[in-house]
Design an enzyme around this catalytic site. Structure first.
Site, PDB file in Angstrom:
ATOM      1  N   TYR A  27      15.572 -24.056  12.122  1.00 23.96           N
ATOM      2  CA  TYR A  27      14.255 -24.005  11.618  1.00 23.96           C
ATOM      3  C   TYR A  27      13.388 -23.028  11.746  1.00 23.96           C
ATOM      4  CZ  TYR A  27      16.260 -28.698  10.828  1.00 23.96           C
ATOM      5  OH  TYR A  27      16.866 -29.723  10.346  1.00 23.96           O
ATOM      6  N   ASN A  78       9.468 -31.384   0.598  1.00 18.81           N
ATOM      7  CA  ASN A  78      10.514 -31.086   1.813  1.00 18.81           C
ATOM      8  C   ASN A  78      10.341 -32.679   2.303  1.00 18.81           C
ATOM      9  OD1 ASN A  78      12.345 -30.957   3.666  1.00 18.81           O
ATOM     10  ND2 ASN A  78      11.409 -28.878   4.413  1.00 18.81           N
ATOM     11  N   HIS A  84      18.298 -37.228   1.742  1.00 27.53           N
ATOM     12  CA  HIS A  84      19.469 -37.449   1.808  1.00 27.53           C
ATOM     13  C   HIS A  84      19.758 -38.763   1.612  1.00 27.53           C
ATOM     14  CE1 HIS A  84      19.555 -33.430   3.317  1.00 27.53           C
ATOM     15  NE2 HIS A  84      19.244 -33.677   4.358  1.00 27.53           N
ATOM     16  N   HIS A 104      14.176 -26.926   1.288  1.00 30.70           N
ATOM     17  CA  HIS A 104      14.632 -27.343   2.538  1.00 30.70           C
ATOM     18  C   HIS A 104      14.492 -25.646   3.503  1.00 30.70           C
ATOM     19  CE1 HIS A 104      15.954 -31.455   1.919  1.00 30.70           C
ATOM     20  NE2 HIS A 104      16.379 -30.794   0.752  1.00 30.70           N
ATOM     21  N   SER A 106      16.267 -25.136   6.177  1.00 31.71           N
ATOM     22  CA  SER A 106      17.762 -24.786   6.434  1.00 31.71           C
ATOM     23  C   SER A 106      18.493 -24.917   5.243  1.00 31.71           C
ATOM     24  CB  SER A 106      18.189 -25.668   7.676  1.00 31.71           C
ATOM     25  OG  SER A 106      18.202 -26.887   7.129  1.00 31.71           O
ATOM     26  N   ARG A 118      24.298 -34.081   4.570  1.00 29.79           N
ATOM     27  CA  ARG A 118      23.063 -33.160   4.332  1.00 29.79           C
ATOM     28  C   ARG A 118      23.275 -32.423   3.027  1.00 29.79           C
ATOM     29  NH1 ARG A 118      19.655 -32.599   8.833  1.00 29.79           N
ATOM     30  NH2 ARG A 118      20.931 -32.631  10.873  1.00 29.79           N
TER      31      ARG A 118
HETATM   32  C1  DQA Z   1      15.433 -29.986   6.416  1.00 27.60           C
HETATM   33  C2  DQA Z   1      16.908 -30.526   6.125  1.00 27.60           C
HETATM   34  C3  DQA Z   1      17.174 -31.931   6.482  1.00 27.60           C
HETATM   35  O1  DQA Z   1      18.623 -32.006   6.437  1.00 27.60           O
HETATM   36  C4  DQA Z   1      16.542 -32.261   8.067  1.00 27.60           C
HETATM   37  O2  DQA Z   1      16.936 -33.632   7.999  1.00 27.60           O
HETATM   38  C5  DQA Z   1      15.171 -32.077   8.011  1.00 27.60           C
HETATM   39  C6  DQA Z   1      14.655 -30.615   7.332  1.00 27.60           C
HETATM   40  C7  DQA Z   1      14.821 -28.653   6.135  1.00 27.60           C
HETATM   41  O3  DQA Z   1      13.869 -28.474   5.862  1.00 27.60           O
HETATM   42  O4  DQA Z   1      15.898 -28.021   6.369  1.00 27.60           O
HETATM   43  O5  DQA Z   1      14.519 -32.672   8.866  1.00 27.60           O
HETATM   44  O6  DQA Z   1      14.889 -30.885   5.240  1.00 27.60           O
END
Ligand code: DQA
Length: 152
Positions: A27, A78, A84, A104, A106, A118
């Protein structure tokens, strides 16, 4: 030249308040405040007005979306892990009835090879597009998409 500044609600869901101490390899090392400051500046450059909201409580996230009808012209969402599996948040985004982009930090599809859940997004078909794996630059891209959609 447009005289109206379009308002974008930038919404962060569960656990995104822990940015900065959450696995930096995935992140990055920026805190949520730092990320929001950059998104605020990106929005300004595009002549958009960003407002920010984060909560770890699903009901609060839904209630904020219910109010978005009156408070914003578009949504950058986000929702973290809720993206999910939270059909309640999908329904609330539908109630908001505003153009929306899912972001997102990531690369959720790549991570989905090890963690298939995911790759699933409850916002499929509801958002203009999903941008993932581009860090804070993904937020700028999302704002550009929203600006184009608003015709601003
Ligand atoms: C996220 C990706 C999600 O899978 C994860 O649960 C997050 C952050 C991202 O910004 O990459 O909490 O949304």
């Amino acid at each position: 030249m447009s005289t109206v500044t379009n308002r974008v609600a930038v919404m962060h869901g569960v656990n995104l308040d822990t940015l900065g101490r959450r696995d930096p390899a995935i992140y990055g090392s920026e805190t949520l405040n730092q990320l929001e400051a950059r998104v605020h500046d990106f929005a300004r450059e595009l002549d958009l007005e960003a407002s920010f909201f984060q909560t770890n409580h699903e009901g609060e996230f839904c209630e904020y979306l219910h109010r978005v009808r009156e408070t914003a012209d578009a949504v950058l969402i986000n929702a973290g892990a809720w993206s999910h599996y939270s059909w309640a948040i999908r329904d609330a985004l539908e109630v908001a009835a505003k153009p929306a982009v899912e972001v997102h930090i990531s690369d959720v599809d790549r991570r989905g090879e090890a963690e298939p859940w995911r790759s699933i997004s409850v916002f499929d078909g509801l958002v203009l597009t999903k941008i993932s794996g581009k860090g804070v630059d993904g937020y700028r891209e999302a704002l550009e998409v929203l600006k184009g959609e608003l015709g601003a």
